[in-house]
Design an enzyme around this catalytic site. Structure first.
Site, PDB file in Angstrom:
ATOM      1  N   ASP A  91     -24.976 -36.453  18.129  1.00  0.00           N
ATOM      2  CA  ASP A  91     -25.783 -37.794  17.854  1.00  0.00           C
ATOM      3  C   ASP A  91     -26.086 -38.752  19.394  1.00  0.00           C
ATOM      4  O   ASP A  91     -25.208 -38.685  20.411  1.00  0.00           O
ATOM      5  CB  ASP A  91     -25.747 -38.426  16.672  1.00  0.00           C
ATOM      6  CG  ASP A  91     -23.910 -39.156  16.591  1.00  0.00           C
ATOM      7  OD1 ASP A  91     -23.321 -39.428  17.875  1.00  0.00           O
ATOM      8  OD2 ASP A  91     -23.208 -39.615  15.526  1.00  0.00           O
ATOM      9  N   GLY A  94     -25.837 -44.120  17.913  1.00  0.00           N
ATOM     10  CA  GLY A  94     -26.712 -45.161  17.365  1.00  0.00           C
ATOM     11  C   GLY A  94     -25.823 -45.802  15.972  1.00  0.00           C
ATOM     12  O   GLY A  94     -26.012 -46.778  15.256  1.00  0.00           O
ATOM     13  N   GLY A 214     -31.513 -44.045   9.396  1.00  0.00           N
ATOM     14  CA  GLY A 214     -31.488 -45.070   8.737  1.00  0.00           C
ATOM     15  C   GLY A 214     -31.318 -45.264   6.447  1.00  0.00           C
ATOM     16  O   GLY A 214     -32.330 -45.914   6.132  1.00  0.00           O
ATOM     17  N   ASP A 264     -25.882 -32.766   8.444  1.00  0.00           N
ATOM     18  CA  ASP A 264     -24.921 -32.826   8.516  1.00  0.00           C
ATOM     19  C   ASP A 264     -24.000 -34.000   8.192  1.00  0.00           C
ATOM     20  O   ASP A 264     -24.978 -34.746   7.146  1.00  0.00           O
ATOM     21  CB  ASP A 264     -24.584 -33.374  10.199  1.00  0.00           C
ATOM     22  CG  ASP A 264     -25.247 -34.639  10.467  1.00  0.00           C
ATOM     23  OD1 ASP A 264     -25.556 -35.370  10.116  1.00  0.00           O
ATOM     24  OD2 ASP A 264     -23.954 -35.901  10.222  1.00  0.00           O
ATOM     25  N   CYS A 302     -15.931 -18.182  -5.204  1.00  0.00           N
ATOM     26  CA  CYS A 302     -15.652 -18.053  -3.538  1.00  0.00           C
ATOM     27  C   CYS A 302     -15.155 -17.176  -3.227  1.00  0.00           C
ATOM     28  O   CYS A 302     -13.659 -16.422  -3.428  1.00  0.00           O
ATOM     29  CB  CYS A 302     -15.185 -19.216  -4.129  1.00  0.00           C
ATOM     30  SG  CYS A 302     -14.971 -19.605  -1.433  1.00  0.00           S
ATOM     31  N   CYS A 304     -14.369 -17.214   0.046  1.00  0.00           N
ATOM     32  CA  CYS A 304     -13.453 -18.101   1.136  1.00  0.00           C
ATOM     33  C   CYS A 304     -12.187 -17.379   1.744  1.00  0.00           C
ATOM     34  O   CYS A 304     -11.381 -16.924  -0.305  1.00  0.00           O
ATOM     35  CB  CYS A 304     -13.110 -19.199   1.378  1.00  0.00           C
ATOM     36  SG  CYS A 304     -12.859 -20.333   0.867  1.00  0.00           S
ATOM     37  N   CYS A 307      -9.891 -19.196  -1.164  1.00  0.00           N
ATOM     38  CA  CYS A 307      -9.613 -18.582  -2.606  1.00  0.00           C
ATOM     39  C   CYS A 307      -9.208 -17.316  -2.639  1.00  0.00           C
ATOM     40  O   CYS A 307      -8.724 -16.531  -3.654  1.00  0.00           O
ATOM     41  CB  CYS A 307     -11.085 -18.577  -3.198  1.00  0.00           C
ATOM     42  SG  CYS A 307     -11.065 -21.119  -3.281  1.00  0.00           S
ATOM     43  N   HIS A 333     -12.205 -24.585   2.295  1.00  0.00           N
ATOM     44  CA  HIS A 333     -13.090 -24.155   1.534  1.00  0.00           C
ATOM     45  C   HIS A 333     -14.305 -24.903   1.380  1.00  0.00           C
ATOM     46  O   HIS A 333     -15.954 -24.453   1.287  1.00  0.00           O
ATOM     47  CB  HIS A 333     -12.376 -24.270   0.321  1.00  0.00           C
ATOM     48  CG  HIS A 333     -13.253 -23.985  -1.207  1.00  0.00           C
ATOM     49  ND1 HIS A 333     -13.468 -22.736  -2.061  1.00  0.00           N
ATOM     50  CD2 HIS A 333     -13.685 -25.419  -2.426  1.00  0.00           C
ATOM     51  CE1 HIS A 333     -14.299 -23.552  -2.491  1.00  0.00           C
ATOM     52  NE2 HIS A 333     -14.796 -24.156  -3.178  1.00  0.00           N
TER      53      HIS A 333
HETATM   54 ZN   LIG Z   1     -13.082 -20.945  -1.751  1.00  0.00          ZN
END
Ligand SMILES: [Zn+2]
Length: 383
Positions: A91, A94, A214, A264, A302, A304, A307, A333
């Site tokens: 970025d 600003g 904005g 983002d 999940c 991940c 998990c 996660h």
């Molecule tokens: Zn997870």
């Protein structure tokens, strides 16, 4: 850089595309994890590689103050410095300047501000921002813009928009390496005519993409969605659209539906620090005592690493003790949840099933708790 539009959803304005950059491709719609200081908070490079986003984001304002341009020049930019080989977006600074209302002065030249780090004065001009982003070596740079509260009066909003336009042209002029893409930022607050004027002005110039700036600065959720839709619909089809700083999973889904390609937000890590996670059953708080003896994972659906390896009871303990490992495991996660959500969205657009995904997810996220379920699982809050 160029944008390849692969598919337009038939039910909504959602679109599936690919941004081709000098360091590889970004499958869109995409969520960019935020690495403010050159690290996605609590995660290391291996974590990041396992999450496998196509692009991460760095903050020019923070990286200019620390470590500074000299360090980036020495290490060959942010890629050499942090070891990440895929695209990086920076970025312009600003938004951070906007967040320092008592410590900065905005003039035609740029924003003069005092460093929170050592008290020194800095001038961040459009040219300086490009110079710093060039040293950082980001693959997508943002123009310096003047962000203003959505609630500001029309005259102040117009003034900020016009200065943003002049700064955008100065940024384009200051770019020395055309392989670094440059996105302009549409301003104009919550005024329809100003937003149209901003889009029409900026799209006459050879920017590689357009951000909707904005928003998420004081307006209602409805206004944010309406203005996202209005701006996205007027932006060219052949350039990527980026909604800055947004948001929760539902915000992302709503914006994708309105034609946004890139996002983002710090929410995945910020929520993790507070013991909050996004799951297939809604938003969940890890901290309540009811989770103390739970041997279940955070989210049974999940995949991940958190998990797969840890119980909710253990994560509850770590979070209550404010143990950094707990923060890290929840951040992993949440970041996984966001990347998985974007994959689901991309697949749905590809297979013409975005409408059913949209309806399933919004139903899942807004389902009222039955008294019995609320009683059993008191730690679940739906958004
Ligand atoms: Zn997870």
């Amino acid at each position: 850089m160029h944008f390849e539009l692969q598919k337009q959803d038939s039910w909504s304005s959602a679109r599936r595309g690919v941004v081709h950059t000098r360091r590889g491709t970004i499958q869109t719609p995409a969520f960019m994890p935020v690495g403010t200081f050159g690290a996605v908070r609590t995660l290391d490079l291996a974590d990041l590689q396992s999450l496998n986003p196509d692009i991460i984001l760095g903050n020019t304002y923070h990286l200019m103050l620390r470590p500074g341009v000299e360090v980036f020049n020495h290490f060959g930019g942010i890629h050499g410095f942090i070891g990440w080989e895929k695209p990086v977006l920076t970025d312009s600074g600003g938004y951070q300047i906007f967040c320092l209302p008592h410590h900065r002065t905005i003039t035609e030249e740029g924003a003069r501000f005092r460093s929170y780090h050592d008290g020194r004065f800095f001038m961040l001009s459009p040219e300086k921002s490009i110079e710093v982003q060039t040293a950082i070596g980001s693959d997508i740079m943002m123009v310096l813009d003047q962000c203003i509260e959505s609630t500001a009066d029309i005259n102040a909003t117009r003034k900020a928009m016009e200065i943003t336009h002049r700064w955008a042209l100065r940024s384009l002029e200051a770019r020395s390496d055309a392989t670094q893409a440059l996105f302009a930022i549409v301003q104009g607050g919550v005024d329809e005519a100003l937003r149209y004027e901003s889009v029409d002005f900026l799209t006459q110039h050879p920017f590689d993409g357009f951000a909707i700036g904005g928003l998420a600065v004081g307006e209602t959720k409805r206004e944010r969605e309406d203005f996202t839709e209005l701006v996205a619909a007027r932006l060219p089809q052949n350039k990527p659209r980026y909604l800055m700083g947004v948001g929760t999973p539902i915000d992302l889904l709503e914006a994708v539906r309105r034609g946004v390609d890139m996002f983002d937000c710090v929410i995945p890590t910020m929520y993790a620090e507070r013991g909050k996670v996004f799951t297939s059953q809604g938003k969940k708080n890890v901290l309540p005592v009811a989770n103390r003896l739970s041997d279940q994972p955070l989210d049974p659906e999940c995949e991940c690493s958190t998990c797969r390896q840890y119980s909710l009871g253990y994560l509850n303990h770590l979070s209550k003790c404010e143990e950094p490992t707990g923060w890290r495991l929840l951040a992993l996660h949440n970041q996984h949840y966001y990347q998985h959500l974007m994959r689901q969205i991309r697949n749905a657009i590809e297979t013409d099933s975005f409408e059913s995904l949209y309806r399933d997810l919004t139903r899942q996220w807004t389902a009222p708790l039955s008294p019995r379920r609320a009683d059993i699982n008191s730690s679940v809050n739906y958004y």
